[in-house]
Design a protein around this motif. Structure first.
Motif, PDB file in Angstrom:
ATOM      1  N   ASP A 149      71.430 -29.158  -9.553  1.00  0.00           N
ATOM      2  CA  ASP A 149      70.309 -28.276  -9.237  1.00  0.00           C
ATOM      3  C   ASP A 149      69.516 -28.811  -8.049  1.00  0.00           C
ATOM      4  OD1 ASP A 149      70.922 -26.486 -11.236  1.00  0.00           O
ATOM      5  OD2 ASP A 149      69.746 -27.563 -12.748  1.00  0.00           O
ATOM      6  N   LEU A 150      69.361 -30.129  -8.018  1.00  0.00           N
ATOM      7  CA  LEU A 150      68.663 -30.778  -6.899  1.00  0.00           C
ATOM      8  C   LEU A 150      69.703 -31.597  -6.143  1.00  0.00           C
ATOM      9  CD1 LEU A 150      65.423 -31.951  -8.740  1.00  0.00           C
ATOM     10  CD2 LEU A 150      65.705 -29.937  -7.293  1.00  0.00           C
ATOM     11  N   ASP A 151      70.144 -31.098  -5.031  1.00  0.00           N
ATOM     12  CA  ASP A 151      71.224 -31.724  -4.273  1.00  0.00           C
ATOM     13  C   ASP A 151      70.642 -32.543  -3.132  1.00  0.00           C
ATOM     14  OD1 ASP A 151      73.461 -32.475  -2.969  1.00  0.00           O
ATOM     15  OD2 ASP A 151      74.304 -30.469  -2.735  1.00  0.00           O
ATOM     16  N   GLU A 152      70.695 -33.879  -3.275  1.00  0.00           N
ATOM     17  CA  GLU A 152      70.126 -34.751  -2.260  1.00  0.00           C
ATOM     18  C   GLU A 152      71.029 -34.901  -1.036  1.00  0.00           C
ATOM     19  OE1 GLU A 152      72.274 -37.456  -5.205  1.00  0.00           O
ATOM     20  OE2 GLU A 152      71.142 -35.592  -5.204  1.00  0.00           O
ATOM     21  N   VAL A 153      72.227 -34.333  -1.103  1.00  0.00           N
ATOM     22  CA  VAL A 153      73.165 -34.444   0.010  1.00  0.00           C
ATOM     23  C   VAL A 153      73.056 -33.252   0.954  1.00  0.00           C
ATOM     24  CG1 VAL A 153      75.596 -34.646   0.650  1.00  0.00           C
ATOM     25  CG2 VAL A 153      74.750 -35.813  -1.397  1.00  0.00           C
ATOM     26  N   THR A 154      73.095 -32.054   0.395  1.00  0.00           N
ATOM     27  CA  THR A 154      73.056 -30.846   1.229  1.00  0.00           C
ATOM     28  C   THR A 154      71.811 -30.004   0.993  1.00  0.00           C
ATOM     29  OG1 THR A 154      74.295 -29.581  -0.426  1.00  0.00           O
ATOM     30  CG2 THR A 154      75.575 -30.738   1.255  1.00  0.00           C
ATOM     31  N   GLY A 155      70.921 -30.453   0.127  1.00  0.00           N
ATOM     32  CA  GLY A 155      69.728 -29.674  -0.188  1.00  0.00           C
ATOM     33  C   GLY A 155      68.687 -29.729   0.907  1.00  0.00           C
ATOM     34  N   ALA A 156      67.674 -28.891   0.774  1.00  0.00           N
ATOM     35  CA  ALA A 156      66.586 -28.855   1.760  1.00  0.00           C
ATOM     36  C   ALA A 156      65.782 -30.143   1.700  1.00  0.00           C
ATOM     37  CB  ALA A 156      65.688 -27.656   1.489  1.00  0.00           C
ATOM     38  N   ILE A 157      65.317 -30.595   2.844  1.00  0.00           N
ATOM     39  CA  ILE A 157      64.548 -31.835   2.937  1.00  0.00           C
ATOM     40  C   ILE A 157      63.198 -31.528   3.575  1.00  0.00           C
ATOM     41  CG2 ILE A 157      64.444 -34.133   3.978  1.00  0.00           C
ATOM     42  CD1 ILE A 157      67.488 -34.132   4.005  1.00  0.00           C
ATOM     43  N   ASN A 158      62.147 -32.084   2.963  1.00  0.00           N
ATOM     44  CA  ASN A 158      60.798 -31.922   3.511  1.00  0.00           C
ATOM     45  C   ASN A 158      60.557 -33.057   4.506  1.00  0.00           C
ATOM     46  OD1 ASN A 158      58.133 -31.558   4.079  1.00  0.00           O
ATOM     47  ND2 ASN A 158      57.417 -31.631   1.966  1.00  0.00           N
ATOM     48  N   GLU A 159      60.744 -32.770   5.783  1.00  0.00           N
ATOM     49  CA  GLU A 159      60.644 -33.791   6.821  1.00  0.00           C
ATOM     50  C   GLU A 159      59.234 -34.366   6.941  1.00  0.00           C
ATOM     51  OE1 GLU A 159      63.116 -35.016   8.278  1.00  0.00           O
ATOM     52  OE2 GLU A 159      64.738 -33.559   8.050  1.00  0.00           O
ATOM     53  N   SER A 160      58.238 -33.562   6.637  1.00  0.00           N
ATOM     54  CA  SER A 160      56.853 -34.009   6.792  1.00  0.00           C
ATOM     55  C   SER A 160      56.377 -34.855   5.618  1.00  0.00           C
ATOM     56  CB  SER A 160      55.927 -32.793   6.960  1.00  0.00           C
ATOM     57  OG  SER A 160      55.977 -31.973   5.799  1.00  0.00           O
ATOM     58  N   GLY A 161      57.182 -34.930   4.560  1.00  0.00           N
ATOM     59  CA  GLY A 161      56.777 -35.714   3.396  1.00  0.00           C
ATOM     60  C   GLY A 161      55.815 -34.955   2.499  1.00  0.00           C
ATOM     61  N   ARG A 162      55.511 -35.561   1.387  1.00  0.00           N
ATOM     62  CA  ARG A 162      54.615 -34.910   0.426  1.00  0.00           C
ATOM     63  C   ARG A 162      53.890 -35.969  -0.378  1.00  0.00           C
ATOM     64  NH1 ARG A 162      55.149 -33.417  -4.969  1.00  0.00           N
ATOM     65  NH2 ARG A 162      53.858 -31.664  -5.616  1.00  0.00           N
ATOM     66  N   ASP A 163      52.565 -35.892  -0.379  1.00  0.00           N
ATOM     67  CA  ASP A 163      51.785 -36.854  -1.143  1.00  0.00           C
ATOM     68  C   ASP A 163      51.824 -36.496  -2.620  1.00  0.00           C
ATOM     69  OD1 ASP A 163      50.262 -39.008  -1.691  1.00  0.00           O
ATOM     70  OD2 ASP A 163      48.495 -38.371  -0.573  1.00  0.00           O
ATOM     71  N   VAL A 164      51.674 -37.490  -3.469  1.00  0.00           N
ATOM     72  CA  VAL A 164      51.689 -37.297  -4.916  1.00  0.00           C
ATOM     73  C   VAL A 164      50.320 -37.658  -5.474  1.00  0.00           C
ATOM     74  CG1 VAL A 164      52.739 -37.989  -7.085  1.00  0.00           C
ATOM     75  CG2 VAL A 164      54.153 -37.801  -5.051  1.00  0.00           C
ATOM     76  N   ASN A 165      49.760 -36.774  -6.264  1.00  0.00           N
ATOM     77  CA  ASN A 165      48.445 -37.009  -6.853  1.00  0.00           C
ATOM     78  C   ASN A 165      48.503 -36.826  -8.367  1.00  0.00           C
ATOM     79  OD1 ASN A 165      46.836 -37.271  -4.321  1.00  0.00           O
ATOM     80  ND2 ASN A 165      47.523 -35.176  -4.011  1.00  0.00           N
ATOM     81  N   VAL A 166      47.670 -37.578  -9.056  1.00  0.00           N
ATOM     82  CA  VAL A 166      47.547 -37.433 -10.504  1.00  0.00           C
ATOM     83  C   VAL A 166      46.599 -36.277 -10.797  1.00  0.00           C
ATOM     84  CG1 VAL A 166      46.800 -38.540 -12.638  1.00  0.00           C
ATOM     85  CG2 VAL A 166      48.001 -39.878 -10.900  1.00  0.00           C
ATOM     86  N   ILE A 167      47.047 -35.344 -11.603  1.00  0.00           N
ATOM     87  CA  ILE A 167      46.213 -34.195 -11.945  1.00  0.00           C
ATOM     88  C   ILE A 167      45.143 -34.618 -12.944  1.00  0.00           C
ATOM     89  CG2 ILE A 167      46.204 -31.825 -12.806  1.00  0.00           C
ATOM     90  CD1 ILE A 167      47.782 -32.292 -10.203  1.00  0.00           C
ATOM     91  N   ASN A 168      43.905 -34.357 -12.607  1.00  0.00           N
ATOM     92  CA  ASN A 168      42.782 -34.778 -13.443  1.00  0.00           C
ATOM     93  C   ASN A 168      42.515 -33.733 -14.529  1.00  0.00           C
ATOM     94  OD1 ASN A 168      40.710 -36.599 -14.111  1.00  0.00           O
ATOM     95  ND2 ASN A 168      39.209 -35.305 -13.100  1.00  0.00           N
ATOM     96  N   LYS A 169      43.431 -33.633 -15.481  1.00  0.00           N
ATOM     97  CA  LYS A 169      43.316 -32.616 -16.518  1.00  0.00           C
ATOM     98  C   LYS A 169      43.914 -33.122 -17.818  1.00  0.00           C
ATOM     99  CE  LYS A 169      44.715 -27.858 -17.635  1.00  0.00           C
ATOM    100  NZ  LYS A 169      45.461 -26.658 -17.172  1.00  0.00           N
ATOM    101  N   GLN A 170      43.215 -32.867 -18.904  1.00  0.00           N
ATOM    102  CA  GLN A 170      43.722 -33.210 -20.234  1.00  0.00           C
ATOM    103  C   GLN A 170      44.269 -31.946 -20.891  1.00  0.00           C
ATOM    104  OE1 GLN A 170      39.974 -35.066 -21.568  1.00  0.00           O
ATOM    105  NE2 GLN A 170      41.163 -36.903 -21.977  1.00  0.00           N
TER     106      GLN A 170
END
Length: 245
Positions: free
Chosen positions: A4-25
C-alpha cells in the motif's frame, strides 16, 4: 500484491513534513454491542438450559447443569474485569512514577543552578520563578505543561551561564562552575532517558485502554482517556533546526 505504501515507486514529498504531537485526549467509549456481549455471557447458557428443561430437548441433568453453571462465563469475565482494573491502576501509578523521575532530575538541575549562580551573579540574572515553577508542578497543578515550561526555563538559564562563562574567562576557569556544567550535562541526559521511559509508559496506557473487551470496558466505565506524551516546544524545535557548526 503491491505494498500500500511503496517506498520504491511511490510518491515522495520532496519538501519534507514536520511531525507534531496532537494535544488532545481521546475518551474511551463502548457501544450497545459491548453491553449485549456482557449480558449474553450471563444469560445464553442458562436460557439454553431452561429451554431444554421445558422442551425435553436434552436429558434433564444436562438442562439443570446448564441452568446452574450457565453463569460461570459471566463470573469469569467479571474476574477478568477486576484484574484489568487493577492492571490499569498499576499502570497509572507507573506513569506517575515516571513523571516524578523527570521532576527529580529537573529539581537536581535547579539545585546545581542555585549553587553556581552566585558565582556568575554579576554576569547573569537568575530567573527567580524557576524554583516556584518546580514547586508548583510537584504539587500537581497542570503538571505536564508546567514540567515542560520549567525544563525550558532551566535550559535557557544554563545556556546563558555558558555564554557568560565564555565572555568572562575568570568565571570559566573556576572549578566549581566547570563541575556544575558537567553535572548539568549529565542530568540533561538523564532527563532525556526519563522522558523516553515516560513516553513508553504513556504509549502502553494509550494502547491498553482500547484493548477490547475487558480493558476497554473497564476504561470506558472509569472515564479514562488517552494521555499526551512529552512534547517539545515550538521554540525547541526551531532551535534544533538551527545551524550549530
Amino acid at each position: 500484491m503491491a505494498n500500500d505504501l511503496d517506498e520504491v515507486t511511490g510518491a515522495i514529498n520532496e519538501s519534507g513534513r514536520d511531525v507534531n504531537v496532537i494535544n488532545k485526549q481521546i475518551s474511551v467509549q463502548i457501544g450497545s454491542g459491548t453491553l449485549a456481549f456482557e449480558i449474553a455471557l450471563w444469560t445464553i447458557l442458562p436460557a439454553i438450559g431452561a429451554l431444554a428443561l421445558l422442551t425435553d430437548a436434552l436429558p434433564r441433568t444436562y438442562g439443570l447443569g446448564l441452568l446452574v453453571l450457565g453463569a460461570v462465563p459471566g463470573l469469569i469475565f467479571q474476574f477478568m474485569k477486576v484484574f484489568a482494573l487493577a492492571y490499569l491502576r498499576k499502570l497509572q501509578q507507573k506513569i506517575q512514577a515516571d513523571a516524578s523521575q523527570i521532576d527529580n532530575y529537573l529539581e537536581q538541575r535547579v539545585v546545581v543552578l542555585n549553587n553556581v549562580v552566585g558565582l556568575v551573579a554579576k554576569a547573569i540574572d537568575l530567573d527567580k520563578d524557576v524554583m516556584k515553577t518546580v514547586a508548583a508542578y510537584r504539587s500537581g497543578h497542570n503538571a505536564d505543561a508546567e514540567r515542560n515550561q520549567a525544563s525550558q526555563k532551566i535550559d535557557g538559564i544554563f545556556s546563558r551561564i555558558s555564554l557568560a562563562c565564555e565572555a568572562y574567562p575568570d568565571l570559566k576557569a573556576q572549578a566549581v562552575i566547570a563541575d556544575a556544567m558537567r553535572q548539568n550535562s549529565y542530568l540533561q541526559k538523564e532527563i532525556t532517558a526519563a522522558r523516553t521511559l515516560y513516553n513508553d509508559t504513556v504509549g502502553m496506557w494509550n494502547q491498553d485502554i482500547f484493548a477490547w473487551p475487558t480493558k476497554q470496558i473497564v476504561a470506558a466505565r472509569a472515564g479514562y482517556t488517552t494521555r499526551i506524551p512529552f512534547t517539545a516546544s515550538a521554540e525547541t524545535k526551531a532551535a534544533a533546526r538551527s545551524v550549530f557548526f
